[in-house]
Design a protein around this motif. Structure first.
Motif, short mmCIF file in Angstrom:
data_model
loop_
_atom_site.label_atom_id
_atom_site.label_comp_id
_atom_site.label_asym_id
_atom_site.label_seq_id
_atom_site.Cartn_x
_atom_site.Cartn_y
_atom_site.Cartn_z
N PHE A 73 7.90 0.54 -7.16
CA PHE A 73 6.45 0.35 -7.29
C PHE A 73 6.02 -1.11 -7.48
O PHE A 73 4.87 -1.38 -7.79
N MET A 76 2.63 -2.53 -5.96
CA MET A 76 1.33 -1.91 -6.17
C MET A 76 0.39 -2.94 -6.81
O MET A 76 0.79 -3.67 -7.72
N MET A 80 -0.92 2.50 -11.67
CA MET A 80 -0.41 3.72 -11.04
C MET A 80 -1.39 4.89 -11.20
O MET A 80 -1.38 5.83 -10.42
N ILE A 83 -3.27 5.47 -8.09
CA ILE A 83 -2.52 5.91 -6.90
C ILE A 83 -2.58 7.44 -6.83
O ILE A 83 -2.22 8.12 -7.80
N ARG A 85 -1.39 9.16 -3.91
CA ARG A 85 -0.38 9.67 -2.98
C ARG A 85 0.72 8.64 -2.80
O ARG A 85 0.45 7.44 -2.75
N LEU A 86 1.95 9.13 -2.69
CA LEU A 86 3.08 8.26 -2.33
C LEU A 86 3.66 8.74 -1.02
O LEU A 86 3.71 9.95 -0.76
N VAL A 98 8.74 2.53 -0.27
CA VAL A 98 7.73 3.41 -0.86
C VAL A 98 6.37 2.74 -0.76
O VAL A 98 6.25 1.54 -0.99
N GLY A 100 2.13 3.29 -1.87
CA GLY A 100 1.18 4.06 -2.67
C GLY A 100 -0.24 3.89 -2.13
O GLY A 100 -0.60 2.80 -1.68
N TYR A 101 -1.02 4.96 -2.16
CA TYR A 101 -2.37 4.96 -1.62
C TYR A 101 -3.37 5.35 -2.71
O TYR A 101 -3.14 6.30 -3.44
N THR A 102 -4.48 4.61 -2.77
CA THR A 102 -5.59 5.05 -3.62
C THR A 102 -6.42 6.05 -2.81
O THR A 102 -6.20 6.24 -1.61
N GLY A 290 -4.25 -0.03 -2.81
CA GLY A 290 -3.03 0.34 -3.53
C GLY A 290 -1.91 -0.67 -3.33
O GLY A 290 -1.37 -1.22 -4.29
#
Ligand code: ADP
Ligand code: ZN
Length: 432
Positions: A73, A76, A80, A83, A85-86, A98, A100-102, A290
């Protein structure tokens, strides 16, 4: 069009919008990502140095190794808790990375897929079978959210279970199919063998991507499935499928550059190359919260064209991806991309569109074997005819790629069919 304002924005307006958004994303990255702040400090720049999109060349590049080094992570740029979705890349080349999406990042992603689907002529009245894998891979959920976003009906099949795929595609009257081109080929073959007449299917549109494919493969899929086959492009690091897609003109993949700013650079010098010239595609995410990416090197080789498309869209168009720079094989000193081999095999009517390449080294010389399947009508007991066919394909490959492979004609169905991203190469030299 799904978003006419964005897709047909004048070049001048687009540059303005990109400039504003670049300033914002650079500030965001600098203040919220220790990784980018350090990188920018090393280059002795601050967000104040980035005033317009032309200043993008001052920014540092990001490479896949940076994502690996900061696993999971470290890149990012939001807490977290923001976030939602991963995803992780399918790891075609090494350890997964990996992303991460907001909530907003997911909205932008859906927007991209919605523009693609609308450009293919898909509407809320249509049902789309999503046969990309669901899960950490971005293909399944990415396409899924896009279909729902335009109000269409999703058939969330995921990949695999090929018999059931065609049964439900038939029974539910799917109008569209979203999967890798290689899986579409396998589905087409399975439909033909099932004996269900093609006329009983409603399928009209294919949204194919996640791996390189050729113009000849498009023809093959369009003929075999009686559909229009369109490209969809994307990568996990940027969002997933829907970074761009083709329009009805099938003359290049439009990139949604109000969100994902593309550049083409020389992969060795990293200097920008002229529009229309081939090089490595680089993206800067202009709106991502993200995990913003500044000048991310995709390793995908292509060229960009800025002329307005016949469809009316001004959004820049990308040529078919030749392959990733790390897919390039050097065989006896000659550079070979699997997509070049594919183009030749699919051009010859005697052969099935399935192939597998095995490269090895014997007595310090590279060996290059291509396995292909012959179409049943061309099978013959006559040795001479089979030799002539092998010679035909080897000659053609020699003239296109500059090296003569050894050809092995395989039994029908003996080359493994793919349900996701196809694997066309086994390079045994790596084990030496
Ligand atoms: P992985 O790196 O594990 O394969 P991704 O699923 O993120 O993970 O793959 C993205 C890559 O897939 C792109 O960088 C590109 O090489 C390839 N790709 C995706 N869509 C297309 C397409 N339409 N045409 C050619 N290649 C594509
Ligand atoms: Zn167009």
């Amino acid at each position: 069009m799904w978003n006419e304002t964005a897709e047909k924005m004048s070049r001048v307006e687009m540059r303005k919008l990109q400039s504003t958004r670049l300033r914002n994303v650079v500030k965001h990255a600098y203040h919220n990502s220790p990784f980018y702040r350090r990188k920018m400090q090393e280059m002795d720049i601050t967000p104040d140095d980035i005033q317009s999109i032309d200043d993008i060349v001052k920014l540092p590049f990001t490479v896949k190794q940076d994502l690996r080094d900061n696993y999971p992570f470290g890149l990012m740029a939001v807490p977290m808790s923001e976030i939602v979705r991963l995803h992780a890349s399918s790891g075609t080349t090494g350890k997964p990375i990996v992303v991460g999406y907001t909530r907003k990042d997911l909205a932008v992603w859906k927007e991209g897929v919605s523009r693609c689907l609308t450009a293919y002529g898909v509407t809320k009245d249509d049902s789309i079978q999503v046969s990309y894998g669901y899960g950490l891979f971005t293909g399944g959920l990415g396409a899924h959210d896009g279909v729902e976003n335009i109000g269409g009906t999703v058939i969330p099949m995921s990949s695999g279970n090929t018999q059931k795929q065609i049964q439900l595609m038939h029974d539910f009257g799917a109008k569209g199919l979203a999967c890798t081109p290689s899986y579409a080929l396998f589905l087409a073959e399975t439909i033909h063998e099932s004996g269900i007449p093609l006329e009983e299917f409603q399928l009209r549109v294919g949204a194919f991507g996640a791996e390189p494919w050729t113009e000849n493969m498009r023809k093959e899929l369009e003929e075999k499935l009686h559909i229009k086959a369109y490209d969809i492009y994307g990568l996990t690091e940027i969002c997933g499928p829907g970074v761009g897609g083709e329009c009805e003109c099938q003359d290049g993949t439009h990139l949604w550059e109000d969100h994902f700013f593309p550049e083409i650079v020389d992969p060795v010098t990293l200097q920008p190359v002229e529009p229309g010239k081939q090089g490595e595609l680089v993206f800067t995410t202009l709106t991502k919260e993200g995990m913003p990416m500044l000048r991310y090197r995709t390793r995908d080789l292509t060229a960009l064209h800025y002329e307005t498309c016949a469809c009316g869209r001004t959004a820049v168009r990308m040529d078919r991806i030749l392959g990733r720079s790390d897919d390039m094989l050097i065989i006896r000193g000659v550079n070979v991309f699997p997509s070049q081999v594919e183009a030749v095999i699919l051009e010859l009517p005697e052969f099935e569109p399935h192939y597998f390449m095995i490269i090895d080294r014997v007595n310090n010389t590279d060996t290059f074997l291509i396995q292909v399947e012959l179409r049943p009508d061309y099978y013959s007991d006559e040795m001479n005819r089979m030799l002539a066919l092998k010679k035909k394909i080897a000659d053609r490959l020699l003239s296109v790629i500059g090296i003569r492979p050894e050809i092995k004609i395989m039994e029908p169905h003996s080359i493994e069919r793919s349900q996701g991203k196809a694997k066309h190469v086994q390079d045994n030299r790596k084990l030496l």
